[in-house]
Design an enzyme around this catalytic site. Structure first.
Site, short mmCIF file in Angstrom:
data_model
loop_
_atom_site.label_atom_id
_atom_site.label_comp_id
_atom_site.label_asym_id
_atom_site.label_seq_id
_atom_site.Cartn_x
_atom_site.Cartn_y
_atom_site.Cartn_z
N GLY A 194 -46.74 81.47 123.15
CA GLY A 194 -46.00 81.92 124.34
C GLY A 194 -44.89 80.95 124.67
O GLY A 194 -44.48 80.15 123.82
N ASN A 195 -44.40 81.01 125.87
CA ASN A 195 -43.36 80.06 126.29
C ASN A 195 -43.45 79.87 127.80
O ASN A 195 -44.25 80.51 128.47
CB ASN A 195 -41.97 80.54 125.86
#
Ligand code: CTP
Length: 417
Positions: free
Chosen positions: A221-222
Site C-alpha cells: 500500500g502507500n
C-alpha cells in the site's frame, strides 16, 4: 416555506454551507436566535458576529449555544492574552455574509466604508455575497438617507431582503419589520440553489490509497490519506455537481453533498468501479494513489514468518486513469495527478500525453508541506490547450483551497485561472 421543514432533504438544504450571521443593534435582534436555529437545523455551519449594541438586545451566549460556535463581537478575543478576532479570516470563511437585522446605522457604515466595529470590518473583508435584512422604524426606513443607502448597497451587489409591513416596536404601523426568520432562510436557500454553477454535471473522483493483499493480513500500500481527493469531491458537490467518489481505505467522512461513495480496496476494484461510471461523467479526476504492482499470488491465509517465500512475485495492476483516457469521449474532461520526489515536470508532461489527459497536477514531495501526510499541498497544473500546454504554479495552500483552485480551473469558474 412556512412552519417546520417536512422532509429530510429540506432539513439538509444548507448542509455544508458556511454562513457568517451578522447581528446589529435592533429590537428585532431577538429574531436572530430563531434565524440561527433555522439555518443550523438545515445543516449550515454558522458563525455569529454581533455589533456591541446588538449584545444589549440578545446575549452572545444564546447565539453561541444555538450555533455551537463562539460568538464574535470584539476586535480582541482575549484581552489578558492579547489575542484578536481575525476579521479577515471570518470574511473569507463564509460562503455568505447575512446581516439580520441590519440597522440604518450599519447600512450607512457599509456605504461609507466605516470600520468602527468588528462586524463592519468583516463586511469590508468579505469576498462572498452579502445579504442584509433591514429592520427599523417606518420613518427611518422611508427616510431618503436610508433609501439612498439601500440603493447604493444594491448597486454594489448587496442582496436586500426587504422588511415586512406591520406593527413596529415604536407602536407605529408600516414598513420596517425584520422579515420572518423562515422567509429569510428561504432566501438563503434560494441563494445557494441558484449559485450552483456545476448543477447537472457528473464528476467521478478516485481518492486514497489501494491495498494489494500479500496474504490475509499483509498488503502492498502507500501513505495516501485521501484528503486531496475528498477535498475535491466536497468542493465539486458544494458547487452542485453530482459526485461519485471512489475511495480507497481511508478514515475520512464523506463530504456533505457527495451523493455516491464507493469504497474499494484494491486497484482492480478501483478500476471496475470507475469504468462503470466514467462513460456517463462530464469529468474525471484521478487522485487515488493506486498501487502500480500487486503480488501475483495472494493467499487468504496468514503466512507465518518461517513459511514466508524469499521473493514475492509482482505483476502490474490495471491503470484506471490510462483506461479512462483511452475511451474519453468528446467533451469529457480528465485530470490526473503526478506525485514526484523531485522536479518531475517532464514526468508529469509524459502522463498528460501518455494518458490522454486535459490536466495533470504535479505535486512534489521535495516541497515542504506537499504530498501525502499534510493538510496542505503545493501544486503545478499543466493544462492541455489544443496542441500546446499551459502551466500554472500555485503557492502552498490548504488542500481545501487547492481543491477550489483545481475545480475553478477544470470548469473555468473563475476567469483569472
Ligand atoms: N493511476 C491510476 N491507476 C493506476 C496508477 C495510477 O488511475 N494503476 C492514476 C493516479 O490516480 C494518478 C496518475 O494515474 O492520477 C498517476 O500516474 P502514474 O503514471 O501511475 O504515476 P505513478 O503512480 O507516480 O507512477 P510512475 O512510477 O510511473 O511515475
Amino acid at each position: 416555506m412556512t412552519g417546520k421543514p417536512e422532509s429530510q432533504d429540506e432539513m439538509q438544504s444548507l448542509l455544508g454551507r458556511r454562513i457568517v450571521l451578522g447581528i446589529t443593534g435592533s429590537i428585532a435582534a431577538y429574531k436572530s436566535a430563531f434565524l440561527a436555529r433555522e439555518l443550523t437545523r438545515r445543516g449550515a455551519e454558522v458563525r455569529v458576529v454581533m455589533t456591541p449594541s446588538a449584545t444589549e438586545f440578545i446575549t452572545p451566549l444564546t447565539l453561541a449555544t444555538l450555533v455551537d460556535n463562539p460568538v464574535h463581537s470584539d476586535f480582541t478575543e482575549n484581552k489578558e492574552k492579547g489575542t484578536w478576532t481575525n476579521h479577515v479570516e471570518l470574511g473569507l470563511w463564509g460562503d455568505l455574509f447575512l446581516i439580520a437585522p441590519c440597522t440604518a446605522q450599519t447600512m450607512s457604515a457599509m456605504v461609507s466604508g466605516a470600520c468602527e466595529n468588528l462586524l463592519q470590518a468583516v463586511y469590508l473583508s468579505a469576498r462572498c455575497t452579502v445579504m442584509i435584512a433591514p429592520a427599523m422604524d417606518v420613518d427611518m426606513f422611508t427616510n431618503a438617507a436610508t433609501q439612498n443607502s439601500l440603493y447604493t448597497l444594491r448597486e454594489r451587489g448587496v442582496e436586500i431582503i426587504e422588511p415586512a409591513s406591520g406593527p413596529l416596536a415604536s407602536g407605529l404601523d408600516g414598513m420596517g419589520r425584520l422579515e420572518e426568520p423562515e422567509i429569510i432562510t428561504e432566501r438563503v436557500e434560494a441563494f445557494f440553489d441558484v449559485s450552483l454553477p456545476l448543477k447537472g454535471k457528473n464528476v467521478v473522483i478516485t481518492a486514497g490509497p489501494t491495498q494489494e493483499p500479500i496474504d490475509a493480513v499483509r498488503y502492498i500500500g502507500n501513505r495516501s490519506s485521501g484528503k486531496m481527493g475528498f477535498a475535491l469531491a466536497g468542493r465539486l458537490a458544494d458547487l452542485g455537481a453530482d459526485v461519485v467518489l471512489i475511495a480507497g481505505p481511508v478514515s475520512l467522512p464523506t463530504p456533505p453533498r457527495v451523493q455516491t461513495r464507493i469504497d474499494i480496496s484494491t486497484a482492480e476494484e478501483l478500476f471496475e468501479a470507475t469504468m462503470k461510471v466514467w462513460p456517463k461523467a462530464d469529468a474525471g479526476i484521478a487522485c487515488a494513489a493506486v498501487a502500480d504492482l500487486k503480488p501475483k499470488r495472494a493467499t487468504d491465509k496468514k503466512i507465518h514468518k518461517d513459511e514466508f517465500p524469499k521473493t514475492v512475485e509482482l505483476e502490474k495492476t490495471p491503470d484506471t486513469l490510462a483506461a479512462m483516457g483511452e475511451c474519453k469521449l468528446e467533451g469529457q474532461l480528465l485530470m490526473g495527478f503526478a506525485l514526484e520526489t523531485n522536479d518531475g515536470l517532464e514526468s508529469a508532461m509524459g502522463k498528460l500525453e501518455g494518458k490522454n489527459l486535459d490536466f495533470v497536477v504535479l505535486n512534489t514531495l521535495a516541497d515542504d508541506g506537499a504530498g501525502f501526510s499534510h493538510d496542505t499541498n503545493k501544486v503545478t497544473v499543466i493544462k492541455r490547450v489544443g496542441v500546446n500546454t499551459e502551466m500554472r504554479s500555485f503557492e502552498l495552500k490548504t488542500k481545501k483551497e487547492v481543491a477550489r483552485d483545481l475545480v475553478d480551473m477544470i470548469f473555468q469558474i473563475n476567469n483569472e485561472v
